[in-house]
Design a protein around this motif. Structure first.
Motif: not given
Length: 308
Positions: A155, A173, A176-177, A196
């Protein structure tokens, strides 16, 4: 190599995307030094996705082999679902299994939001967020079948905190978490974990940051102190069996500093037995919450001290 370090990942097979340079390269080398067999994935393209004619994956494989390790070069694209599947299948066919996936591949299209094109937004989402999904989804059945596996996703504080001119990158990003947390929840019962990491490092990705004004120059000089190789030890530790109970977390690594980031939880509540109206919300709720509103920080406003 230290013999204890060599045994930490002995018998494991790892895949690292975007591993031809920078953070990915250092992670691939560190995983190999810890005993893992490594699939080194890299397209060999420029930051904006254009072909360069280079084969950085082959170079990293050669480095690993010269150190006595085993590695395989891969040039599939994370952005394509079928190619991601081929990458995972190739890793399993060559090495017999897969234990660790490091989703590191990335690109940039930095543009201030009101000028950002659809292509500039889609290109970054496709590689970072969709790419992380593609690779993870392809690996998930393998991990489920063997009852173990570690996903490590990259991330960024651009997503966790914010940054200028990076709406596409920030969205990807932070996405993605959320994806990492969902994977952790869905695959916990199969012994699969997902975490992450926000890496702080001077790489090709951040070398595109402008340095025209005095403020920008100071920021760039600070970023140049961030060493990509400092990220790798934490990745190795998180990929090891010693971290088998750690899942759904968000970490940061900044040279010799390691962070555990908070995750969104309520910080204030407002309640009324009569039910809310727009007028009562304006009159009561906004003033109640005002002191706890987060300022519009960017990453550099939060991490103001020199890296150690």
């Amino acid at each position: 190599m230290n013999s204890q370090q060599e045994n930490l990942l002995q018998g494991k097979v790892a895949l690292v995307t975007g591993a031809g340079r920078g953070i990915g390269r250092s992670i691939a080398l560190a995983l190999a030094a810890a005993g893992a067999k490594v699939v080194v994935n890299d397209l060999g393209v420029s930051l904006d996705g254009d072909a360069t004619g280079e084969t950085p994956a082959d170079s990293v494989v050669k480095e690993i082999q010269e150190l006595g390790g085993q590695a395989l070069a891969d040039t599939h694209s994370v952005a394509d679902f079928a190619q991601a599947q081929a990458m995972i299948d190739g890793a399993c066919q060559h090495f017999g299994r897969l234990d660790i996936v490091v989703n590191n591949a990335g690109n940039l299209r930095d543009v201030i939001f009101h000028r950002m094109s659809e292509e500039e937004f889609d290109a970054v989402i496709l590689v970072h967020l969709k790419g992380t999904f593609n690779i993870s989804r392809a690996a998930a059945p393998k991990f489920k079948e063997q009852g173990s596996g570690a996903f490590i996703h990259m991330t960024s504080t651009s997503g966790l905190i914010g940054n200028f001119g990076q709406a596409n990158y920030c969205a990807a990003k932070l996405g993605i978490v959320g994806l990492s947390k969902a994977i952790a929840l869905d695959m916990q019962r199969f012994g699969v974990r997902s975490n992450a990491i926000a890496p702080f490092a001077w790489t090709r990705m951040v070398s595109s940051i402008p340095d025209e004004t005095p403020e920008q120059k100071r920021r760039v000089e600070g970023l140049k102190k961030l060493i990509p190789e400092k990220i790798a030890p934490f990745v190795v530790a998180l990929a090891s069996d010693s971290a088998k109970d750690i899942s759904g977390q968000v970490f940061g690594v900044r040279n010799n500093e390691i962070y555990l980031f908070s995750q969104p939880r309520p910080v204030r509540t407002a309640h009324t037995s009569e039910g809310w109206t727009p007028e009562s919300i304006i009159e009561r709720v906004f003033p109640m919450f005002e002191n706890d509103f987060y300022p519009l920080h960017r990453s550099g406003d939060v991490f103001t001290w020199d890296p150690v």
